[in-house]
Design an enzyme around this catalytic site. Structure first.
Site, mmCIF file in Angstrom:
data_model
loop_
_atom_site.group_PDB
_atom_site.id
_atom_site.type_symbol
_atom_site.label_atom_id
_atom_site.label_comp_id
_atom_site.label_asym_id
_atom_site.label_seq_id
_atom_site.Cartn_x
_atom_site.Cartn_y
_atom_site.Cartn_z
ATOM 1 N N ILE A 110 1.203 -1.554 -0.202
ATOM 2 C CA ILE A 110 0.161 -0.237 -0.213
ATOM 3 C C ILE A 110 1.318 1.759 0.080
ATOM 4 O O ILE A 110 1.766 1.384 0.801
ATOM 5 C CB ILE A 110 -0.335 -0.107 0.782
ATOM 6 C CG1 ILE A 110 -2.068 1.010 1.617
ATOM 7 C CG2 ILE A 110 -0.452 0.015 2.714
ATOM 8 C CD1 ILE A 110 -2.949 1.076 2.303
ATOM 9 N N ILE A 141 4.832 -1.191 2.234
ATOM 10 C CA ILE A 141 4.272 0.132 2.312
ATOM 11 C C ILE A 141 5.350 0.762 1.555
ATOM 12 O O ILE A 141 6.892 0.835 0.910
ATOM 13 C CB ILE A 141 4.787 0.932 3.655
ATOM 14 C CG1 ILE A 141 4.242 0.432 4.864
ATOM 15 C CG2 ILE A 141 4.505 2.669 3.155
ATOM 16 C CD1 ILE A 141 2.937 0.530 4.488
ATOM 17 N N LYS A 142 4.578 1.645 -0.079
ATOM 18 C CA LYS A 142 5.295 1.881 -1.174
ATOM 19 C C LYS A 142 5.819 3.230 -0.877
ATOM 20 O O LYS A 142 4.551 4.350 -0.384
ATOM 21 C CB LYS A 142 4.516 0.999 -2.251
ATOM 22 C CG LYS A 142 3.944 0.151 -2.553
ATOM 23 C CD LYS A 142 3.007 0.350 -3.476
ATOM 24 C CE LYS A 142 3.504 0.531 -4.872
ATOM 25 N NZ LYS A 142 2.193 0.167 -6.460
ATOM 26 N N ILE A 143 6.751 4.361 -0.741
ATOM 27 C CA ILE A 143 7.771 4.964 -1.114
ATOM 28 C C ILE A 143 8.157 5.658 -2.332
ATOM 29 O O ILE A 143 8.738 4.591 -3.012
ATOM 30 C CB ILE A 143 8.434 5.311 -0.077
ATOM 31 C CG1 ILE A 143 8.636 4.625 1.852
ATOM 32 C CG2 ILE A 143 8.954 6.550 -0.110
ATOM 33 C CD1 ILE A 143 9.252 4.827 2.521
#
Length: 370
Positions: A110, A141-143
């Site tokens: 996400i 976690i997408k960055i």
């Protein structure tokens, strides 16, 4: 070959098949469960565009939106609760794959709100908050790999967050991503964290590179330009994998691996073919190598299952040819740096636009429910 055999062989070559999509419809109808059971899918990714499309449909989200409206939940928090509900459900669906792989697969990603793409501290705080809110060990976690995102990647890794670095287009940016992961792990180790609990993937976008380069080649015209069409994306990704191999062979990485650190696997994203002139499996079959992830839209998974030609390793020994392809593009007048810089800016903007569309849609539906 039977369809299952093709996908099984792809998996056997060290390529993890992840679904590039997520929606409550997939979850509630059993579609995701079917892909897991029959198509060797062992992970999934989401992004603002995917959520905007999923939540544009009435039905699956209506009951939760009504409940959020009754409780007086604000817009930003409502969007977080709606999206993390799906991710939590998907994480549970992939938990058997997570357990079976020892945490390597069974991952669901996400993304931090795209408005934070140029806010290092905000992205870090959002990453930690999303990991807490989903509360599943197999969430990633997408960055985005913007200049400011590099610091957030390092800080989130140092905090023990599993990070999927997204929107990587250039080799130089990939070098920064690798450095951020390594230094983040070193900081985590210095703080006493268990490195064996931290996982990461680096999402290198593929088809968008060909789309951008081919458009420039079409303007140049001529046989030389025509011969280079459809060559840039695969060459770029193959050179990225070469970088990965160099890193895992380095003494610095081996010292971290000895302490339990996991390799940051390259992930091929944007693998759906956008030009109908190209084979619809090319961004899968041309990028087969150990320790990689290929996140595909469902039509691409079906295409690979039906007629993908799966080789043992389609990247090995291609470094010189791949470099020659990028050099030839420069020589004909296609600037690599201009292309990748534009793609990064465009990628962030597309996600920002999709997020704005999503929030406006939820705002209208909350207002209607109230």
């Amino acid at each position: 070959m039977e369809s299952g055999d093709r996908l099984a062989r792809l998996s056997d070559q060290g390529v993890s098949v992840w679904l590039d999509d997520m929606s409550r419809h997939r979850l509630s109808t059993g579609n995701l469960a079917d892909l897991i059971a029959h198509k060797h899918v062992v992970g999934a990714t989401s992004n603002p565009t995917i959520f905007a499309k999923a939540m544009s449909a009435e039905g699956p989200y209506d009951a939760q939106i009504r409940d959020l409206a009754r409780r007086g939940i604000g817009l930003d928090e409502a969007v977080r609760l709606l999206t993390t509900y799906d991710i939590r459900w998907a994480c549970d669906a992939f938990r058997p794959a997570y357990d079976a792989s020892g945490g390597v697969d069974g991952r669901v990603s996400i993304e931090v709100a795209p408005g934070l793409a140029h806010d290092e501290e905000g992205s870090t705080a959002e990453a930690i908050g999303l990991a807490w809110l989903v509360d599943r060990p197999n969430v990633m976690i997408k960055i985005p790999a913007t200049a400011e995102g590099i610091g957030a990647i390092r800080a989130a890794t140092a905090a023990g967050i599993n990070v999927n670095i997204t929107l990587i287009f250039s080799l130089s940016r990939y070098d920064e991503v690798i450095e951020a992961y390594l230094s983040g792990l070193e900081q985590a180790d210095a703080a006493g964290l268990d490195l064996a609990s931290i996982y990461s993937v680096a999402s290198f976008f593929v088809s968008r590179v060909d789309t951008a380069v081919d458009a420039r080649l079409a303007k140049i015209g001529g046989p030389e330009a025509d011969a280079l069409r459809g060559q840039a994306a695969i060459a770029n990704a193959r050179l990225a994998y070469q970088r990965y191999e160099e890193v895992v062979a380095s003494p610095r990485w081996q010292a971290l691996e000895a302490k339990g650190a996991h390799r940051q696997r390259p992930l091929w994203a944007s693998t759906g073919v956008k030009d109908p002139a190209y084979d619809d499996t090319r961004y899968v079959v041309e990028l087969i190598a150990p320790d990689t992830v290929n996140t595909m839209p469902e039509p691409t998974i079906d295409a690979v299952a039906d007629h993908g030609e799966i080789s043992a390793n389609s990247i090995a020994g291609t470094g010189e040819q791949s470099r020659a392809t990028l050099d030839a593009l420069e020589a004909i007048g296609v600037s690599y740096q201009e292309v990748v810089d534009a793609l990064e800016t465009e990628g962030v903007q597309k996600f920002d636009d999709a997020w704005a569309q999503l929030t406006e849609s939820i705002r209208a539906r909350l207002d209607a429910a109230r």
